[in-house]
Scaffold this active site. Structure first.
Site, PDB file in Angstrom:
ATOM      1  N   GLU A 152       0.060 -21.387 -14.023  1.00  0.00           N
ATOM      2  CA  GLU A 152       1.202 -22.289 -13.898  1.00  0.00           C
ATOM      3  C   GLU A 152       0.933 -23.317 -12.796  1.00  0.00           C
ATOM      4  O   GLU A 152       1.838 -23.787 -12.114  1.00  0.00           O
ATOM      5  CB  GLU A 152       2.471 -21.480 -13.632  1.00  0.00           C
ATOM      6  CG  GLU A 152       2.777 -20.498 -14.777  1.00  0.00           C
ATOM      7  CD  GLU A 152       3.933 -19.549 -14.482  1.00  0.00           C
ATOM      8  OE1 GLU A 152       4.665 -19.772 -13.494  1.00  0.00           O
ATOM      9  OE2 GLU A 152       4.102 -18.571 -15.237  1.00  0.00           O
ATOM     10  N   GLU A 161      12.037 -22.488 -14.179  1.00  0.00           N
ATOM     11  CA  GLU A 161      11.020 -22.463 -15.236  1.00  0.00           C
ATOM     12  C   GLU A 161      10.913 -23.868 -15.846  1.00  0.00           C
ATOM     13  O   GLU A 161      11.744 -24.279 -16.649  1.00  0.00           O
ATOM     14  CB  GLU A 161      11.377 -21.433 -16.309  1.00  0.00           C
ATOM     15  CG  GLU A 161      11.408 -19.996 -15.804  1.00  0.00           C
ATOM     16  CD  GLU A 161      10.020 -19.391 -15.654  1.00  0.00           C
ATOM     17  OE1 GLU A 161       9.011 -20.092 -15.951  1.00  0.00           O
ATOM     18  OE2 GLU A 161       9.927 -18.218 -15.246  1.00  0.00           O
ATOM     19  N   HIS A 218       8.069 -22.248 -11.482  1.00  0.00           N
ATOM     20  CA  HIS A 218       7.254 -21.597 -12.502  1.00  0.00           C
ATOM     21  C   HIS A 218       7.264 -22.468 -13.753  1.00  0.00           C
ATOM     22  O   HIS A 218       7.984 -23.446 -13.848  1.00  0.00           O
ATOM     23  CB  HIS A 218       7.829 -20.214 -12.844  1.00  0.00           C
ATOM     24  CG  HIS A 218       7.639 -19.188 -11.781  1.00  0.00           C
ATOM     25  ND1 HIS A 218       6.742 -18.147 -11.898  1.00  0.00           N
ATOM     26  CD2 HIS A 218       8.241 -19.012 -10.581  1.00  0.00           C
ATOM     27  CE1 HIS A 218       6.793 -17.389 -10.820  1.00  0.00           C
ATOM     28  NE2 HIS A 218       7.698 -17.895 -10.002  1.00  0.00           N
ATOM     29  N   HIS A 278       2.000 -17.856 -10.007  1.00  0.00           N
ATOM     30  CA  HIS A 278       1.219 -17.504 -11.194  1.00  0.00           C
ATOM     31  C   HIS A 278       0.112 -18.529 -11.397  1.00  0.00           C
ATOM     32  O   HIS A 278       0.363 -19.745 -11.420  1.00  0.00           O
ATOM     33  CB  HIS A 278       2.121 -17.436 -12.420  1.00  0.00           C
ATOM     34  CG  HIS A 278       2.963 -16.205 -12.468  1.00  0.00           C
ATOM     35  ND1 HIS A 278       4.221 -16.164 -13.036  1.00  0.00           N
ATOM     36  CD2 HIS A 278       2.716 -14.941 -12.017  1.00  0.00           C
ATOM     37  CE1 HIS A 278       4.712 -14.937 -12.933  1.00  0.00           C
ATOM     38  NE2 HIS A 278       3.819 -14.183 -12.320  1.00  0.00           N
TER      39      HIS A 278
END
Length: 395
Positions: free
Chosen positions: A165, A365, A306, A162
């Site tokens: 990110e 994450e 992420h 992404h």
């Protein structure tokens, strides 16, 4: 650092002279027969660079070597045209300098040029790493993979699927740099010796899966795509919320793991800054490159970095193997992140990896807040994820 072989030199001698593990010397020079060096042959010494030194009045090689914590022969080796008995004041010689501090800086906007420069510098200092291209982006940027290690267990890490990110790329590159320094300086990390990990694991790192998107977020659109991406971005020139690749396809919704459900549930039905899964699975070159890499390499486990949420996702439709739970629990213990087995989301890289290979896959994450996360979180994230990185190799 490059040296030229003299009569009687061996890799074993260089290992003793520079206090570098012999196996790293051998791996840094894969085309050299370690048992048969010839005079004048160039050998790469990992973990060192050279610096120039201006001779001062009264200097001798012995005095210089003591001051620089080097053996005299290390100076003679890299200054073979020098007369050690006739040092000229004001002349310069080369000094081998051990690299003991990181070259990857996480405290900056980490765009494609930054990661490319860091890869080039790491390869120069640590030539036992292997750098290859696994594919190209929509705009033709090479997608780099870094490999190191000699083992049969294959562990893969990736970052910046992404675009906004991008801090994940700088964290992953900093982790690699830290690990490389540990190897060449023979220093443990958190009490863990890293050479056994190097010997037992083959490490694969794709530090930036989506370079086009990252550059869009950090640098704005290039002229060739300006009109296209502004239209996709609904007329806005603020690209801070952009997650997709340059064509407006979310790469982490591109994998054939219930892609049809993800397409149906997504509010985006055409190219968008985020959440549009495309017209079919694996239409985008970046996603294709990652899928081909996983198929060709047959990794034992993968970790996709992420942001944000401080959570570890590790399940997919009950297809994850039993070891996934133990790994997730250890990742949670060493990082403080929450372990989450299932979420209502499909078509991601780790989803597809679990489905395709029935092996452990994880989405990590990192950090908390609104993407893109501020650089002020870098140091904290690094310390949290360092434990995950080591556990992924060790367990």
């Amino acid at each position: 650092m490059r040296v030229k072989v003299r009569s009687g030199d061996t890799l074993w001698y260089y290992s003793r002279l520079f206090m570098i593990p012999l196996n790293l010397l051998i791996d840094s020079n894969p085309t050299i027969n370690p048992n048969s060096l010839f005079i004048g042959q160039e050998v790469l010494i990992p973990g060192f660079i050279t610096q120039t030194y201006k001779i001062k009045k009264g200097d001798t090689l012995w005095k210089i070597s003591v001051g620089k914590h080097l053996a005299v022969d290390a100076l003679l080796l890299i200054n073979q045209n020098m007369n050690p008995n006739q040092l000229q004041t004001g002349s310069t010689i080369l000094i081998p300098k051990r690299v003991i501090t990181p070259i990857v800086s996480g405290m900056k906007n980490y765009h494609y040029e930054a990661v490319t420069e860091d890869i080039r510098n790491l390869k120069a200092i640590f030539p036992f790493i292997k750098v290859t291209t696994i594919g190209n982006t929509v705009l033709g940027k090479p997608i780099y993979e870094i490999q190191l290690g000699k083992g049969t267990k294959k562990v893969h890490f990736n970052a910046s699927i992404h675009a906004n990110e991008w801090i994940t790329s700088s964290v992953l590159m900093a982790l690699l740099n830290y690990f490389l320094l540990s190897l060449t300086n023979i220093k443990p990390i958190r009490g863990l010796q890293t050479m056994p990990l190097y010997q037992s694991v083959n490490i694969s790192i794709v530090p930036m899966v989506n370079p086009d998107g990252v550059d869009l977020v950090l640098n704005g659109p290039s002229p060739e795509v300006r009109e296209q991406v502004i239209n996709i971005n609904r007329g806005s020139t603020d690209f801070s919320g952009w997650k997709a690749n340059i064509r407006g396809v979310d790469l982490n919704d591109q994998f054939p793991a219930k892609w049809e459900i993800e397409k149906e549930r997504s509010p985006e039905k055409s190219p968008a800054p985020r959440d549009y899964p495309g017209t079919a699975p694996l239409t985008e070159p970046e996603a294709i490159a990652m899928a081909d890499l996983a198929k060709n390499r047959q990794f034992n486990r993968v970790l996709a970095f992420h942001t944000q949420g401080e959570e570890i996702y590790w399940g997919y439709e009950g297809l994850e193997p039993p070891e996934s739970r133990a790994l997730a629990e250890e990742f949670s213990r060493v990082s403080g992140y929450k372990s989450v087995q299932y979420i209502y989301s499909f078509a991601g890289f780790k989803d597809w990896f679990i489905k395709e290979f029935r092996k452990p896959g994880f989405t990590i994450e990192m950090g908390k807040g609104i993407n893109p996360l501020p650089l002020s979180q870098f140091d904290e994230i690094f310390e949290e994820v360092l434990g995950i990185y080591l556990a992924a190799l060790y367990m």
